[in-house]
Every structure is written in C-alpha cells, then in structure tokens.
Design a protein around this motif. Structure first.
Motif, PDB file in Angstrom:
ATOM      1  N   VAL A   1       1.755  10.398  -2.161  1.00 43.49           N
ATOM      2  CA  VAL A   1       2.125   9.170  -2.863  1.00 43.49           C
ATOM      3  C   VAL A   1       2.081   9.299  -4.385  1.00 43.49           C
ATOM      4  N   GLY A   2       1.255  10.231  -4.865  1.00 48.18           N
ATOM      5  CA  GLY A   2       1.121  10.399  -6.310  1.00 48.18           C
ATOM      6  C   GLY A   2       2.213  11.229  -6.947  1.00 48.18           C
ATOM      7  N   TRP A   3       3.085  11.827  -6.152  1.00 50.49           N
ATOM      8  CA  TRP A   3       4.086  12.700  -6.784  1.00 50.49           C
ATOM      9  C   TRP A   3       5.458  12.662  -6.120  1.00 50.49           C
TER      10      TRP A   3
ATOM     11  N   PHE B   1      -8.463   6.514 -10.648  1.00 54.70           N
ATOM     12  CA  PHE B   1      -7.951   5.228 -11.111  1.00 54.70           C
ATOM     13  C   PHE B   1      -8.726   4.634 -12.273  1.00 54.70           C
TER      14      PHE B   1
ATOM     15  N   GLU C   1       1.098   8.596   3.071  1.00 54.06           N
ATOM     16  CA  GLU C   1       0.608   8.443   1.695  1.00 54.06           C
ATOM     17  C   GLU C   1      -0.011   9.696   1.088  1.00 54.06           C
TER      18      GLU C   1
ATOM     19  N   ALA D   1      -6.688   1.289 -13.204  1.00 47.70           N
ATOM     20  CA  ALA D   1      -5.480   0.893 -12.482  1.00 47.70           C
ATOM     21  C   ALA D   1      -5.839   0.226 -11.166  1.00 47.70           C
ATOM     22  N   MET D   2      -5.172  -0.869 -10.883  1.00 44.67           N
ATOM     23  CA  MET D   2      -5.365  -1.564  -9.604  1.00 44.67           C
ATOM     24  C   MET D   2      -4.051  -1.526  -8.846  1.00 44.67           C
ATOM     25  N   GLY D   3      -4.153  -1.721  -7.557  1.00 41.53           N
ATOM     26  CA  GLY D   3      -2.934  -1.818  -6.767  1.00 41.53           C
ATOM     27  C   GLY D   3      -2.378  -0.462  -6.420  1.00 41.53           C
ATOM     28  N   ALA D   4      -1.074  -0.400  -6.362  1.00 36.48           N
ATOM     29  CA  ALA D   4      -0.427   0.800  -5.857  1.00 36.48           C
ATOM     30  C   ALA D   4      -0.727   2.000  -6.735  1.00 36.48           C
ATOM     31  N   HIS D   5      -0.799   3.133  -6.089  1.00 37.04           N
ATOM     32  CA  HIS D   5      -1.007   4.409  -6.771  1.00 37.04           C
ATOM     33  C   HIS D   5       0.295   4.760  -7.480  1.00 37.04           C
ATOM     34  N   SER D   6       0.259   4.756  -8.798  1.00 39.03           N
ATOM     35  CA  SER D   6       1.513   5.066  -9.483  1.00 39.03           C
ATOM     36  C   SER D   6       1.677   6.578  -9.600  1.00 39.03           C
ATOM     37  N   ALA D   7       2.888   7.034  -9.407  1.00 44.05           N
ATOM     38  CA  ALA D   7       3.166   8.459  -9.517  1.00 44.05           C
ATOM     39  C   ALA D   7       3.337   8.814 -10.988  1.00 44.05           C
TER      40      ALA D   7
ATOM     41  N   GLN E   1       0.807  -1.221   0.000  1.00 47.19           N
ATOM     42  CA  GLN E   1       0.000   0.000   0.000  1.00 47.19           C
ATOM     43  C   GLN E   1       0.835   1.263   0.000  1.00 47.19           C
ATOM     44  N   THR E   2       2.037   1.191   0.483  1.00 47.66           N
ATOM     45  CA  THR E   2       2.820   2.411   0.597  1.00 47.66           C
ATOM     46  C   THR E   2       3.940   2.415  -0.430  1.00 47.66           C
ATOM     47  N   PRO E   3       3.652   2.968  -1.596  1.00 45.43           N
ATOM     48  CA  PRO E   3       4.699   2.918  -2.601  1.00 45.43           C
ATOM     49  C   PRO E   3       5.745   4.016  -2.399  1.00 45.43           C
ATOM     50  N   THR E   4       6.321   4.063  -1.252  1.00 43.99           N
ATOM     51  CA  THR E   4       7.539   4.836  -1.123  1.00 43.99           C
ATOM     52  C   THR E   4       8.562   4.020  -1.878  1.00 43.99           C
ATOM     53  N   LEU E   5       9.692   4.587  -2.127  1.00 40.02           N
ATOM     54  CA  LEU E   5      10.628   3.866  -2.977  1.00 40.02           C
ATOM     55  C   LEU E   5      11.202   2.631  -2.304  1.00 40.02           C
TER      56      LEU E   5
ATOM     57  N   ARG F   1     -10.158   0.146  -2.311  1.00 39.81           N
ATOM     58  CA  ARG F   1     -10.367   1.292  -3.203  1.00 39.81           C
ATOM     59  C   ARG F   1     -11.835   1.693  -3.317  1.00 39.81           C
TER      60      ARG F   1
END
Lengths: 418, 317
Positions: free
Chosen positions: B98-100, A378, B95, A409-415, A36-40, B138
């Motif tokens: 998170v988008g940027w 999404f 988060e 889009a599913m899953g992580a929120h892409s930047a 869930q946390t798409p930090t790098l 979601r």
C-alpha cells in the motif's frame, strides 16, 4: 454518505453550530475506517497534523516565531470512474493568530490514456524541480530550501493544465509541459495598475532515473519555467525616494503570507539530482538520501528598466549586482534505524533587490541540521538547528534558530514518491 | 570513377533485395516480440518465481528481493519504468504494497495494469488469509484488516494462486492458452508431490515453539503446526525495544522454546542479543526465493526452510 446522517434533520438543526461541526468531524472517522484500502479505486481519506515551535523568525518562511501549526491538511482522493482520478487537499494554516483554509490541490487526472500519456487539470503542484511535487509533510527539514522560498513561494501549486508522457524504456524517462494562471508568481505590483496575463506561467520538465545497483538509485531532472508576469516594471517606485527601504521590506513580508514568490523573473531554470542508497536495497532499517538543486532566475526586469539600470550603473560604479538571481542547496538525510534519522542541508541564495532603478546584491546562506524521531511510519518529532548568515536583507539579524516540529499522519497510508 | 552499367545495376538490385530482407525480418521480430513476450512485473520474488513456473517465456521482473522489506519499498524511477512496460503486475495484495504500489500505478500511466479486471493480479484475493480483523486501529501497529499478506508459505494456497494466475495469463494471452494449461498441470503434479514430502517434514516439526520477528512466517508455522509464542516486534511493524526484549528473555527462560526465527531481510541485532542471553539459536530463514544460496525457486525455498527448522528442532531435542 450515510455517516453524515447521524441525527434526524430536525434535531441537528436545533443544535448549536459548534456541535454540528463536531459531528461532521466525527463523521470522518467511520469514513476513515472504510477507506482502509487505498488502492486507486477506493476513497482515500488522510489527515496530516503539523505543529511547531520556532525560536526566531526566518526569512521568507511561512512559519512565524513561537508556537504555531504548520501545514495541517485533509486530503481525499479516489478514482472517479475508469477514466478519471481525483484529489482534493485542503490545508489549514494560521498566521498571526488568523486561521486560513486553503485548497492546495483540487485536480482530476486521466487514468486510461494510451501510450503513457497523462493529462492533469485543476489545481495541483507543479512538477518542476525535485521537491516541488512533494508535500511539505514528507520533507526532512522544517522548511523548504531558500531557493524554493525565494522563487516559488515555498512550493508552487496553481490552477492549470499538464500534459505528461512517460517513455516505454527501462531507463525511466518522463517529460511534460504545464500552463498555469501564475497568480502567486507575479512580480510586485503595488499600485495595482499593471495588466497581467491571465495565463502567466508555462513550464517544461523532464526527469530521468534508474538503478545503479540493487542498493542505489538516482534521478536527474531539468525544468524550465517561463513567467510572463515575472518581470519588475520601472514605475513602481516613482514617488518614493526616502521610503524605499521600508516599502521593499513590507513587500517581501506580505509575500510570505500570500504564498507568493519573493523574487520573480521571466526565465527560471532548475536542475535537480537525487541519489538514494540502502544496504541491500532494504529501506526498513538504514537508508541515505542525497539531493541537490540549482535555480537560476534571469530577465527579472523589463527591457526599459534594464536601460535605466544600465544608466544607473554608469553613474554609480559601486553597483555590483548581477542580472540574474540564483540559489542552490545540497542535502543529505540518513536514517540510522527505523526510529531515528538525521539530515544536514546547506543552501545559498544570491538575489538582487530593487532600489528604484538600481539593484543591490543580497546573499543568504543557511545551514540546517535536523534530527527526527519516528515512533512509527506515521509519526515524526523533529528538532532542527539552523544557522543563517545574510548580506543585504533587512531585519534578519538572528543567526541561529531552533525549531521543534511534529508531523503525524492519520487515516490512509499515503504512498510516497521517490 | 566509372563503373560498368551492368555492375551498377547488379549492385542496386542486391541492395534492394537486402533492404527488403532487412525490413521483413525487422517486422517479423517486432510482431513476434509483441506476441510472444509478455512483460510481467512481480512485486515480490515469490511471485516472480511462480510466474517463471507458469510462463517461462515471459520477461519477468521482480520489484523486490528477499533481502528487502516488502512493506517499505521506494517508488523509485526504475520500478516506474518497468511498470510502464508491464502487461501483467502480480502482487501479494492485502495492503502489503500500500505504501508504494499506488504511486507506481499513478506514475507509470499504464492503464493495462491498473485494475484486476485487466493486467493486475492480487494473490491474496484468491485465497482465505489468516488473522483477518474486523476492527483495525493504528495503535495496534501495522496490521491489516485484510489479514496476513505473506501467504506464499502455504502450499495449498500457492496452488490455488497458481490456478488463478493461469486463468489470468490465459485471459491476457488467449492464443497460448493450451501452453499455459499444460504448464499449470505440470506444475500442479510437481507441487503436489513436493507438498506430500513437505507434509512429512512438517509432521516432525509439530509442537515446535519459536520466537519470531513479525508475522512473516505465519503460514509456514500454520502449515507445520509450529507455535510462535512471542514476537520480537512489540507491535507489528515496530522495531524491537529493550523493554520488550527483556520480557522475551523472561519468556525464553521457561525452556520450551527451540529457536529465534527471523527472515532474511530482518535486522539481527535484537535476535542476537536475545540469543546470547537465553542460549537459543537464531535461525535466519529466507523470506522468499533468493533469500539464501539454497533457495533458487519455490521448491527449494520450501525444502531449505523446512530443513533449517528441522535442524534447530532436532538440536533442541
């Protein structure tokens, strides 16, 4: 990876293959919620579903007439350690009823080089032009402009290496060089006799950008792509005289499905410009994106052929072809509200089609109007009307095309990129 | 042209001396700049304001303004260029960005601000957030499992964040540790004094009921015991729909609601429609520092926000 061990090994071995495939897929869902946390630093898993209906075939597109799935992708990315970041993107596509699984990205990138340097290696999207390094599902139109379809095979990803540098200035300024195998940008080689360089493509690019005010931002890019294998050779159509027309068309047709470029040359120059505006710089409700790119592909024939061409021109004064291909587009996309956006794009391609030793000029003009509904960040449902008019292309007599498309889009929120 | 020998010699000497002076001063400014001026990149204006309290000598840049939705920010070239030069990046975390933020980190190629071990600071990592959820889906809208990230309207939490941020500043810039400590104790004294004042104001707001847009003021309402009985958003992150507004109008007809509260960056259309039909006032609160003319720093932001709510509540009574 305990998610994958849902059943004891002995039991799962007895299950039909279909069921175990389903288990693998369902195994992703716990993974998705973990990511869930798409930090790098965490594993990011995301999937994009893309489906469409298109009323007619379009020139050089990967989408065929009728119902189909577009770029349906599954991507994993994460920091590998404090030094490396990695990403894997697989794309599922179907062409003429056959499903394909392609690896679009499989790269590693340095994370801790000093002074703004970055190295990326593996398979990745080249950073030439504005759109090329962006994934297709972030586009505001159902297909890439004709410039991309003609010269880069839609979007150019390849196996190679990139060095890039970003300057420590308030004005954004980045530059880089890349080397690629260049397989998908090779010139036509119907007899399979030609010796191609194994490292065929070299690029250099620079981008600059900044803010004009709190409301608007810009970016300007200049790129050069050198293709060692891009020039056409004279011996290709030796035996054929009558059948040249059909041959040519088949070549182009095959290229569509191999993601290759339809027109190649030794030198490609690209200039791109993007301008974005939002009231108060607040992108939530309304925003405008204007973009334009210009491509010029020159030296598309080897010198020997050039001589033959010159002779042919002497004999036949009606030859009006140029010694370069070019294409450009301008596009404007406006988001009226969080739920609705609309885009208008116009593009023109001038290309030269080989007929033995002489060339015929082709022109393709396309106008596209797209309207999209976004239920959330999404999900997007899009309808696009495109009008194309062409000169010199075979089998392209359909002037108006309607495309319906969804991208979710599913899953992580892409930047997203700028 | 001929010049006397001694004149030439003199000229040469002065030039050499001047050159030495110039070089020396240039080196001095360079080293001075590298030591003294820390580059701070704040994701939101409230953290730029906090950094200004704790490190006033730093070069501070805020990526967003109070007129912008911090969830939806473009990873634009100017932000990449600023992050490239940053020594410290301060963001809300949980988060929100998170988008940027990951895209900026990727493009800025600045290893210094990639990990919270070094020059990256997430405010919400240092406090307990409200509304944490164990199971996020979601279909629930744009919710975060790590809880509500808009913690800057909680005086207690901001003080803890100020302490943690001072630790981070001292870690990155050891030589000025005493300075940072002094500024923290100065800030703490002023903040505690102001907090008791805000608590008095908040007591008069107790029991106030509002309809608000998003959960932007969750912590403010928690602090002042204000009840957000309904949300203009049907689900977090989704814009108001007409059917949802109709249900809010029904709710408003019960007569216990004091105001419709929206943040400075939020679209007023839905709120205005509801206000007109229900005869309720719309209160536009600054989301952060710079959200209106009165909110110039964290102190005046709290003052102004509580004043605006007090006005609306006393008008109802």
């Amino acid at each position: 990876m305990k998610n994958f061990q849902l059943l004891p090994a002995g039991l799962s071995a007895k299950l039909p293959i279909k069921l175990s495939a389903a288990l693998v897929i369902s195994g992703f869902f716990p993974l998705l919620s973990q990511a869930q946390t798409p930090t790098l630093s965490n594993l990011t898993v995301s999937a994009v579903l893309d489906g469409y209906y298109q009323s007619e075939d379009r020139l050089m597109t990967e989408r065929a007439k009728g119902f189909g799935i577009g770029e349906t992708e599954l991507a994993f990315s994460a920091s590998i350690d404090d030094m490396f970041f990695g990403k894997l993107t697989t794309v599922f596509e179907s062409h003429n009823g056959e499903s394909e699984v392609n690896v679009e990205e499989a790269f590693i990138q340095t994370m801790a080089l000093p002074n703004g340097f970055t190295v990326r290696a593996g398979r990745f999207l080249s950073d030439v032009g504005y759109l090329n390094n962006q994934h297709l599902h972030t586009d505001s139109f159902t297909s890439r402009p004709s410039a991309y379809r003609a010269f880069l095979g839609g979007h150019y990803f390849d196996d190679g290496l990139r060095f890039s540098y970003i300057a420590p200035t308030d004005l954004y300024w980045t530059m880089g060089v890349e080397a690629f195998s260049g397989d998908s940008l090779r010139a036509a080689d119907e007899h399979g006799e030609r010796e191609f360089d194994s490292t065929g493509v070299y690029t250099a690019f620079t981008k600059m950008g900044g803010d004009i005010s709190i409301e608007s931002s810009w970016q300007l890019g200049v790129s050069y792509l050198r293709n060692e294998n891009g020039q056409l050779t004279p011996d290709e159509h030796e035996e054929e005289h009558e059948g040249v027309h059909e041959e040519e068309h088949e070549d182009v047709h095959e290229d569509e499905h191999s993601h290759g470029a339809s027109y190649t040359g030794k030198h490609t120059f690209i200039t791109d410009f993007v301008y974005k505006w939002a009231p108060n710089g607040n992108y939530k409700y309304q925003h405008l994106t204007l973009s334009a790119e210009y491509f010029r592909v020159s030296d598309f024939i080897v010198p020997e052929l050039d001589d033959m061409h010159a002779e042919a021109v002497d004999h036949d004064e009606g030859d009006n072809s140029k010694d370069y291909h070019q294409a450009w587009y301008v596009s404007g996309v406006y988001q009226f509200s969080p739920n609705w956006s609309a885009g208008l794009r116009y593009g023109k391609l001038d290309s030269q089609l080989q007929h033995e030793a002489h060339f015929e000029q082709q022109t393709l003009k396309e106008t596209e109007l797209s309207v999209a509904w976004h239920n959330s960040h999404f999900s997007t449902v899009r309808v696009e009307f495109s009008h194309q008019s062409d000169v010199g292309f075979e089998n392209a007599n359909n002037d108006n095309v309607i495309t319906l498309q969804y991208v979710m889009a599913m899953g992580a929120h892409s930047a997203h990129q700028f | 042209m001929l010049l006397p020998y001694n004149m030439l010699w003199q000229w040469g000497l002065t030039v050499r001396i001047n050159f030495k002076c110039l070089l020396g001063s240039a080196l001095l400014t360079l080293s001075h700049g590298a030591l003294a001026q820390m580059n701070i990149f704040a994701c939101e204006p409230e953290y730029a304001a906090l950094a200004k309290e704790l490190a006033p000598d730093a070069r501070i840049y805020s990526a967003t303004t109070a007129m912008q939705d911090p969830h939806q920010v473009q990873a634009r070239p100017s932000l990449i260029a600023k992050m490239r030069q940053a020594d410290l990046v301060i963001c809300a975390g949980a988060e929100l960005e998170v988008g940027w933020l990951p895209m900026l980190q990727m493009k800025a190629a600045n290893a210094q601000v990639r990990s919270t071990d070094n020059g990256l600071f997430f405010a919400t990592e240092h406090v307990k957030t409200l509304d944490q959820m164990s199971n996020v889906d979601r279909s629930m809208g744009d919710v975060h499992s790590l809880g509500n990230p808009h913690v800057h309207f909680s005086p207690q939490r901001m003080l803890i964040i100020a302490q943690a941020l001072t630790d981070k500043l001292m870690q990155l810039d050891e030589k000025q540790s005493t300075g940072y400590q002094q500024r923290l104790s100065h800030f703490t004294a002023r903040w505690q004094l102001a907090t008791s004042k805000w608590q008095a104001k908040a007591r008069s707001l107790q029991g106030m009921k509002v309809i608000a847009y998003h959960s932007s003021f969750r912590y403010l309402f928690d602090f002042a015991n204000i009840e957000q009985v309904a949300d203009l958003e049907p689900k977090p992150g989704l814009p108001p729909t007409s059917s949802h507004l109709a249900s809010l109008l029904k709710r408003a007809s019960q007569g216990d609601i004091a105001a419709i509260v929206i943040a400075s960056y939020q679209n007023q259309r839905g709120a205005n429609w509801l206000a007109e039909k229900s005869n309720l006032p719309v209160v536009v609160l600054p989301l952060s520092v710079g959200g209106n003319k009165q909110s110039n720093d964290l102190f005046s932001l709290y003052d102004n926000t509580l004043d605006l709510l007090t006005q609306a509540y006393s008008a109802q009574q």
